[in-house]
Write a protein that holds these residues in place. Structure first.
Motif, PDB file in Angstrom:
ATOM      1  N   GLY A 297       0.786  -1.227   0.000  1.00 42.76           N
ATOM      2  CA  GLY A 297       0.000   0.000   0.000  1.00 42.76           C
ATOM      3  C   GLY A 297       0.815   1.272   0.000  1.00 42.76           C
ATOM      4  N   SER A 298       2.059   1.240  -0.476  1.00 41.33           N
ATOM      5  CA  SER A 298       2.934   2.419  -0.345  1.00 41.33           C
ATOM      6  C   SER A 298       2.676   3.491  -1.382  1.00 41.33           C
ATOM      7  N   GLY A 299       1.904   3.205  -2.430  1.00 38.03           N
ATOM      8  CA  GLY A 299       1.444   4.227  -3.361  1.00 38.03           C
ATOM      9  C   GLY A 299       2.548   5.048  -3.997  1.00 38.03           C
ATOM     10  N   ASP A 300       2.392   6.394  -4.000  1.00 40.21           N
ATOM     11  CA  ASP A 300       3.332   7.287  -4.671  1.00 40.21           C
ATOM     12  C   ASP A 300       4.706   7.299  -4.021  1.00 40.21           C
ATOM     13  N   ASP A 301       4.791   6.844  -2.796  1.00 39.10           N
ATOM     14  CA  ASP A 301       6.077   6.830  -2.102  1.00 39.10           C
ATOM     15  C   ASP A 301       6.931   5.621  -2.483  1.00 39.10           C
ATOM     16  N   THR A 302       6.396   4.736  -3.321  1.00 36.35           N
ATOM     17  CA  THR A 302       7.070   3.469  -3.591  1.00 36.35           C
ATOM     18  C   THR A 302       8.450   3.621  -4.222  1.00 36.35           C
ATOM     19  N   PRO A 303       8.631   4.428  -5.279  1.00 34.36           N
ATOM     20  CA  PRO A 303       9.969   4.485  -5.899  1.00 34.36           C
ATOM     21  C   PRO A 303      11.067   4.850  -4.904  1.00 34.36           C
ATOM     22  N   GLU A 304      10.843   5.894  -4.101  1.00 37.05           N
ATOM     23  CA  GLU A 304      11.858   6.296  -3.132  1.00 37.05           C
ATOM     24  C   GLU A 304      12.038   5.234  -2.056  1.00 37.05           C
ATOM     25  N   ALA A 305      10.931   4.655  -1.598  1.00 37.27           N
ATOM     26  CA  ALA A 305      11.010   3.623  -0.575  1.00 37.27           C
ATOM     27  C   ALA A 305      11.801   2.418  -1.071  1.00 37.27           C
ATOM     28  N   LEU A 306      11.557   2.011  -2.324  1.00 34.40           N
ATOM     29  CA  LEU A 306      12.281   0.874  -2.879  1.00 34.40           C
ATOM     30  C   LEU A 306      13.769   1.193  -3.021  1.00 34.40           C
ATOM     31  N   ASP A 307      14.080   2.401  -3.455  1.00 33.21           N
ATOM     32  CA  ASP A 307      15.490   2.814  -3.548  1.00 33.21           C
ATOM     33  C   ASP A 307      16.180   2.689  -2.195  1.00 33.21           C
ATOM     34  N   ASP A 308      15.529   3.211  -1.157  1.00 35.22           N
ATOM     35  CA  ASP A 308      16.118   3.184   0.177  1.00 35.22           C
ATOM     36  C   ASP A 308      16.337   1.752   0.663  1.00 35.22           C
ATOM     37  N   ALA A 309      15.358   0.916   0.445  1.00 36.80           N
ATOM     38  CA  ALA A 309      15.463  -0.462   0.928  1.00 36.80           C
ATOM     39  C   ALA A 309      16.551  -1.227   0.185  1.00 36.80           C
ATOM     40  N   LEU A 310      16.557  -1.113  -1.134  1.00 34.31           N
ATOM     41  CA  LEU A 310      17.533  -1.871  -1.921  1.00 34.31           C
ATOM     42  C   LEU A 310      18.957  -1.372  -1.701  1.00 34.31           C
ATOM     43  N   ALA A 311      19.102  -0.113  -1.281  1.00 34.87           N
ATOM     44  CA  ALA A 311      20.437   0.424  -1.007  1.00 34.87           C
ATOM     45  C   ALA A 311      20.984  -0.060   0.332  1.00 34.87           C
ATOM     46  N   SER A 312      20.135  -0.675   1.148  1.00 32.79           N
ATOM     47  CA  SER A 312      20.571  -1.148   2.459  1.00 32.79           C
ATOM     48  C   SER A 312      21.364  -2.441   2.314  1.00 32.79           C
ATOM     49  N   GLU A 313      21.996  -2.840   3.424  1.00 31.30           N
ATOM     50  CA  GLU A 313      22.798  -4.059   3.429  1.00 31.30           C
ATOM     51  C   GLU A 313      22.126  -5.165   4.227  1.00 31.30           C
ATOM     52  N   VAL A 314      20.809  -5.093   4.324  1.00 36.31           N
ATOM     53  CA  VAL A 314      20.051  -6.115   5.055  1.00 36.31           C
ATOM     54  C   VAL A 314      19.039  -6.747   4.108  1.00 36.31           C
ATOM     55  N   PRO A 315      18.480  -7.903   4.467  1.00 34.51           N
ATOM     56  CA  PRO A 315      17.463  -8.525   3.622  1.00 34.51           C
ATOM     57  C   PRO A 315      16.277  -7.600   3.387  1.00 34.51           C
ATOM     58  N   VAL A 316      15.734  -7.671   2.176  1.00 36.03           N
ATOM     59  CA  VAL A 316      14.602  -6.838   1.797  1.00 36.03           C
ATOM     60  C   VAL A 316      13.490  -7.723   1.248  1.00 36.03           C
ATOM     61  N   LEU A 317      12.282  -7.516   1.755  1.00 38.23           N
ATOM     62  CA  LEU A 317      11.091  -8.165   1.215  1.00 38.23           C
ATOM     63  C   LEU A 317      10.337  -7.122   0.393  1.00 38.23           C
ATOM     64  N   VAL A 318      10.035  -7.450  -0.862  1.00 30.53           N
ATOM     65  CA  VAL A 318       9.323  -6.537  -1.755  1.00 30.53           C
ATOM     66  C   VAL A 318       7.941  -7.128  -2.036  1.00 30.53           C
ATOM     67  N   ASP A 319       6.906  -6.323  -1.781  1.00 33.62           N
ATOM     68  CA  ASP A 319       5.529  -6.794  -1.914  1.00 33.62           C
ATOM     69  C   ASP A 319       4.694  -5.723  -2.616  1.00 33.62           C
ATOM     70  N   ALA A 320       3.581  -6.126  -3.174  1.00 29.98           N
ATOM     71  CA  ALA A 320       2.510  -5.215  -3.631  1.00 29.98           C
ATOM     72  C   ALA A 320       3.032  -4.093  -4.529  1.00 29.98           C
ATOM     73  N   ASP A 321       2.857  -2.823  -4.101  1.00 31.35           N
ATOM     74  CA  ASP A 321       3.281  -1.696  -4.932  1.00 31.35           C
ATOM     75  C   ASP A 321       4.779  -1.746  -5.227  1.00 31.35           C
ATOM     76  N   GLY A 322       5.543  -2.304  -4.305  1.00 33.43           N
ATOM     77  CA  GLY A 322       6.972  -2.466  -4.555  1.00 33.43           C
ATOM     78  C   GLY A 322       7.238  -3.396  -5.712  1.00 33.43           C
TER      79      GLY A 322
END
Length: 487
Positions: A297-322
Motif C-alpha cells: 500500500g505504499s502508493g506514490d512513495d514506492t519508488p523512493e522507498a524501494l530505492d532506500d530499501a535496496l540500497a541497504s545491506e540487510v534482507p529486503v522483502l518486496v511486496d505489492a506496490d513495490g
C-alpha cells in the motif's frame, strides 16, 4: 518434511531395484488402503462393489492386482479397460481368476462408476502427459456415489508440475508409492488429490527438488528469545508501507510483524499517527533494522522507498506496490545486491514481473514453472502466493506450503503475510526458510481463525490468530486437514 521427486528420479530409483517386489509392495499397500476405506464406509469389504478403471502400464496393472486382492476378500469387483490392447496381462489374469468381471464397454463402465462403493483410478500413471483422451475424460464429470481412490496420482494431473492441461479425475484419496510427486502438492493438481497417503516401497531417490514443510520442520525453524535477548537481538524490522489512500496496509503489515516475533518495528510511511494509535509499540525514529519490508500500500512513495530499501545491506522483502515498481525497472534493479531479496507476488504481480508475456491465469495454472522462472530471472527468492503457495530459489529448488484455507482470499491478507515474513527475516532466517515458515504460520492462522468447517475471516482476524498458530507449532500439534489414512 515431505519430499517430492520427479518422474525421472522415481524411474531411476525403481531401476536400481527388482521390479517384482516393488509392484508387490505397492499393490499390498493400495489394497490395504482400499480395504480400510471400504470398512469405514460399509463396515466390511465383503459384499462391497468396487470398480477398477484400468489404463495401460503399471498404474492400471496395480489397480487390477489390487482389485484381485479385494475380490479375494469377497468384494464384487468389475474392471473397465480404457486401453484393452495394452492392459497389464498378468494383472488382468489375476483379476479374472479371483472372479472379477472385465469389460471394454464404456457404457457399462459408466453405469458401474455411478453405483460402485469405491472406484480405483488406474487410468494414467505418473508418466502420463497431455491430459486424458476422450474415452477416459468422461469419467471426470460422470456422477458417482462412491469414493474415488487415485493410484499414484489422479489421472489427468501432470506428476512433475501439478499442471492440469484438460480433464482430470478428482480423487477423494490418493495412494502414492515410494515418494511424493510434485504434482500431488502443487495446485491445480493438488486440488484433485484429496487425502494423500504414501506407501513406502523401498525406493531411495536422490535429493528432492520440491519439499513441503511439516509441523516439526517449522518448530525447528522458529526463533525463540534467549534469556539475554533484547529487542535488537530478536530482530528489528523496518516497514516502508501504507499511504493516505491505503492506510490499512500499514496497520496490517505492522500487525503481522509484531505478532510474527519481531523485537521491534520501525515504521516509515504517511499514516504514522494511525499506526501508532493502533500499535503503540511501533518506533517512528530512524535507526538500525535487520530487514526491510517495502511496498504494501505504499502508493506514490514506492519508488523512493524501494530505492532506500535496496540500497541497504540487510534482507529486503518486496511486496505489492513495490513489486509493480520492480516490474517497471526489471531484473537489473537487483543486480549487484549483496544482501538477499524476497519477492512475494500473487499471480497477477508475477505476470507483470515476467514482462507481461503470460497472464495471471497462466501463472496460476503452472505455478512451479513460473515461480522458478521468476526466481532465476531476478536472482531472488520468490514466494508465489495463491491456493498453494510456492517458494522458489534461483537454483530451482522449491518448497510448497501445505497449510491454508480458501477464506484467506480476503483483502489485506497479503499485508499480514509480508509483515510476518519480514519479522522472520529480521530474526535471522534466510529467505529460503523465512518465506515457507511465514506461509505455513499464515495458513495455519487462517485455519484457526476460520474454524471448522470454516467461516469468513478478515485479515485482522488472521493476524490475531498468529500467536495461537505459533503455539500450536511450538507445542508439536498437527495442523487440521482432511481425514486421511493415518499418513
Amino acid at each position: 518434511m515431505r519430499h517430492a521427486h520427479t518422474v525421472e528420479q522415481v524411474r531411476a530409483a525403481e531401476a536400481a531395484l527388482a521390479p517384482a517386489p516393488l509392484m508387490e509392495r505397492a499393490v499390498a499397500g493400495l489394497a490395504a488402503a482400499c480395504a480400510r476405506l471400504l470398512t469405514r464406509r460399509r463396515g466390511r469389504v465383503y459384499g462391497s462393489a468396487l470398480l477398477v478403471l484400468a489404463g495401460s502400464g503399471d498404474s492400471g496393472g496395480g489397480a487390477l492386482f489390487a482389485g484381485a486382492r479385494l475380490a479375494g476378500r469377497g468384494a464384487a469387483v468389475s474392471a473397465v479397460l480404457l486401453d484393452p490392447g495394452r492392459a497389464h496381462p498378468a494383472a488382468l489374469a489375476a483379476l479374472r481368476a479371483a472372479g472379477g468381471r472385465v469389460t471394454t464397454d464404456q457404457e457399462v463402465g459408466l453405469a458401474d462408476f455411478s453405483r460402485a462403493d469405491l472406484i480405483l483410478d488406474g487410468i494414467v500413471g505418473i508418466g502420463g502427459r497431455g491430459g486424458l483422451g476422450p474415452a477416459a475424460a468422461v469419467y471426470a464429470t460422470a456422477p458417482r456415489a462412491g469414493l474415488l481412490v487415485a493410484v499414484d496420482l489422479p489421472s489427468g494431473v501432470d506428476a512433475d508440475t501439478g499442471e492440469v492441461p484438460g480433464a482430470a479425475l478428482r480423487a477423494d484419496v490418493t495412494v502414492t508409492f515410494g515418494t511424493y510427486k510434485p504434482g500431488l502438492v502443487v495446485d491445480p493438481g493438488a486440488g484433485h488429490v484429496g487425502a494423500l497417503h504414501l506407501v513406502p516401497i523401498g525406493l531411495r531417490p536422490p535429493q528432492a527438488p520440491v519439499e513441503a514443510l511439516q509441523h516439526a520442520d517449522l518448530a525447528a525453524l522458529l526463533p525463540r528469545p534467549a534469556t539475554e535477548s533484547d529487542k535488537y537481538r530478536r530482530g528489528v524490522v523496518g516497514l516502508l508501507a501504507g499511504s493516505e489512500r491505503y492506510p490499512g496496509a500499514a496497520l496490517l503489515a505492522v500487525a503481522g510483524a509484531l505478532r510474527g516475533g519481531a523485537g521491534a518495528v520501525r515504521y516509515q510511511g504517511r499514516p504514522a499517527e494511525e499506526v501508532v494509535r493502533c500499535h503503540p509499540e511501533v518506533l517512528l525514529t530512524a535507526g538500525r533494522v535487520q530487514a526491510w519490508v517495502v511496498g504494501p500500500g505504499s502508493g506514490d512513495d514506492t519508488p523512493e522507498a524501494l530505492d532506500d530499501a535496496l540500497a541497504s545491506e540487510v534482507p529486503v522483502l518486496v511486496d505489492a506496490d513495490g513489486l509493480s515498481e520492480l516490474a517497471r525497472r526489471g531484473p537489473g534493479a537487483l543486480a549487484g545486491r549483496a544482501a538477499p531479496t524476497l519477492l512475494t507476488p500473487h499471480a497477477g504481480e508475477a505476470a507483470r514481473l515476467l514482462g507481461g508475456t503470460v497472464t495471471a491465469d497462466q501463472v496460476a495454472a503452472a505455478r512451479l514453472r513460473h515461480a522458478r522462472e521468476l526466481a532465476a530471472r531476478f536472482g531472488a527468492t520468490v514466494l508465489l502466493k495463491g491456493s498453494s503457495t510456492v517458494v522458489a530459489r534461483p537454483d530451482g529448488a522449491v518448497r510448497v506450503n501445505p497449510t491454508g484455507t480458501s477464506w484467506l482470499a480476503t483483502a489485506g491478507s497479503g499485508d499480514v503475510l509480508a509483515g510476518l515474513a519480514g519479522a522472520l527475516l529480521a530474526a535471522g532466517l534466510t529467505p529460503w526458510d523465512a518465506a515457507p515458515a511465514a506461509a505455513y504460520l499464515h495458513g495455519l492462522a487462517g485455519r484457526l481463525a476460520a474454524g471448522e468447517p470454516g467461516a469468513p475471516v478478515t485479515a485482522s482476524d488472521v493476524a490475531a490468530a498468529l500467536p495461537a498458530a505459533w503455539r500450536d507449532v511450538a507445542e508439536g500439534g498437527r495442523p487440521g486437514g482432511a481425514a486421511g489414512l493415518g499418513d
